[in-house]
Design a protein around this motif. Sequence first.
Motif, short mmCIF file in Angstrom:
data_model
loop_
_atom_site.label_atom_id
_atom_site.label_comp_id
_atom_site.label_asym_id
_atom_site.label_seq_id
_atom_site.Cartn_x
_atom_site.Cartn_y
_atom_site.Cartn_z
N ARG A 131 0.98 -1.17 -0.06
CA ARG A 131 -0.05 -0.30 0.06
C ARG A 131 0.76 1.30 0.02
O ARG A 131 0.50 2.49 -0.69
N ALA A 132 1.94 1.43 0.72
CA ALA A 132 2.93 2.55 0.94
C ALA A 132 3.54 2.87 -0.32
O ALA A 132 4.00 3.94 -0.53
N ALA A 133 3.92 1.70 -0.95
CA ALA A 133 4.62 1.82 -2.25
C ALA A 133 3.64 2.57 -3.26
O ALA A 133 4.09 3.37 -4.07
N GLN A 134 2.20 2.01 -3.28
CA GLN A 134 1.47 2.60 -4.18
C GLN A 134 1.30 4.19 -3.80
O GLN A 134 1.23 5.06 -4.74
N ALA A 135 1.37 4.50 -2.57
CA ALA A 135 1.13 5.78 -2.25
C ALA A 135 2.36 6.75 -2.52
O ALA A 135 2.25 7.71 -2.83
N LEU A 136 3.55 6.20 -2.22
CA LEU A 136 4.72 6.76 -2.53
C LEU A 136 4.67 7.20 -4.02
O LEU A 136 5.25 8.52 -4.42
N ALA A 137 4.22 6.20 -4.90
CA ALA A 137 4.33 6.75 -6.27
C ALA A 137 3.36 7.89 -6.85
O ALA A 137 3.98 8.76 -7.43
N ILE A 138 2.18 7.98 -6.04
CA ILE A 138 1.35 9.17 -6.23
C ILE A 138 1.89 10.38 -5.70
O ILE A 138 2.05 11.45 -6.27
N ALA A 139 2.47 10.25 -4.45
CA ALA A 139 3.21 11.26 -3.76
C ALA A 139 4.34 12.05 -4.50
O ALA A 139 4.41 13.17 -4.84
N LEU A 147 5.67 15.98 2.49
CA LEU A 147 5.18 15.44 3.52
C LEU A 147 4.86 13.93 3.34
O LEU A 147 5.14 12.84 4.07
N SER A 148 3.87 13.74 2.34
CA SER A 148 3.47 12.47 1.93
C SER A 148 4.49 11.63 1.70
O SER A 148 4.57 10.29 2.06
N ILE A 149 5.32 12.18 1.04
CA ILE A 149 6.67 11.16 0.49
C ILE A 149 7.41 10.74 1.53
O ILE A 149 7.83 9.54 1.96
N ALA A 150 7.90 11.74 2.64
CA ALA A 150 8.41 11.34 3.95
C ALA A 150 7.45 10.21 4.80
O ALA A 150 8.26 9.28 5.22
N LEU A 151 6.34 10.53 4.68
CA LEU A 151 5.34 9.61 5.71
C LEU A 151 5.41 8.11 4.99
O LEU A 151 5.48 6.95 5.59
N ASP A 152 5.36 8.13 3.60
CA ASP A 152 5.23 6.75 2.94
C ASP A 152 6.83 6.00 3.16
O ASP A 152 6.84 4.67 3.36
N HIS A 153 7.65 6.78 3.18
CA HIS A 153 9.13 6.21 3.33
C HIS A 153 9.05 5.59 4.81
O HIS A 153 9.68 4.40 5.02
N LEU A 154 8.60 6.48 5.91
CA LEU A 154 8.60 5.93 7.20
C LEU A 154 7.57 4.77 7.42
O LEU A 154 8.32 3.68 8.17
N THR A 155 6.37 4.58 6.64
CA THR A 155 5.74 3.43 6.72
C THR A 155 6.85 2.13 6.05
O THR A 155 6.75 1.25 6.67
#
Length: 229
Positions: free
Chosen positions: A78-86, A93-101
């Motif tokens: 899920r986080a990898a998909q969200a990171l691509a969007i961000a 912020l979204s990129i950072a939080l996705d990396h944290l997940t």
Amino acid sequence: FHSTLSDACHQQGEREAARRGFAEAEAMQVKLEPAYPLLYSLQGFLYGELLLAEAERTAWGGPVAGEGCEACAQVAQRAAQALAIAERHNQLLSIALDHLTLARCALYADLLHGRTPGEDAQQHTKAAIAGLRQAGTQHHLPRGLLTRAWLRHCLNNTDGAQADLAEAQRIAERGGMKLFLADIALTRARLFEDKAELAKARALIEECGYGRRLPELKDAEQRLAELSD
């Protein structure tokens, strides 16, 4: 609104209510933005925290035959998909939080398998901390520092772990962030077998009605009691 309420339920320890609320929020997301069927940005991060909660708790207790690894794999996807969007929209912020997940998924999976944290955990944690600083979001930075403190301790960098916890505490104290202060005290207690910090964690958890951490608090109290015997 659904995500905010669901996260409040999670922090209070009402996990099933939180799970239902996030699922409803995601169903609404599908209707509003069919191209983005998963919750993303902060909402997606908070949902990921909920989905990882049991794996996180188990990871603190040591390897248990890979238990919780399925959740780590699912949340990482899920986080990898969200990171691509961000990254497409340059949302810092979204990129950072996705990396944290992704960092947490990798860290927990490594610990659950009894492995020293590897490159995935280390690189995603590095990207998360750098990204949170770049985004200028001090109120989110303790999330990353707590994860890096655990990671550094696992890599025998105890000075680095202490420094991360000290920085997180300075931020949390300035902002009156009592839930983070509870997390910091609980993390110190678990990493450094510190009974005074464990007592501090219990006082904060009870004061704030921070039900999410009660099972972990009991685990830590039991572990320190066994070490004292």
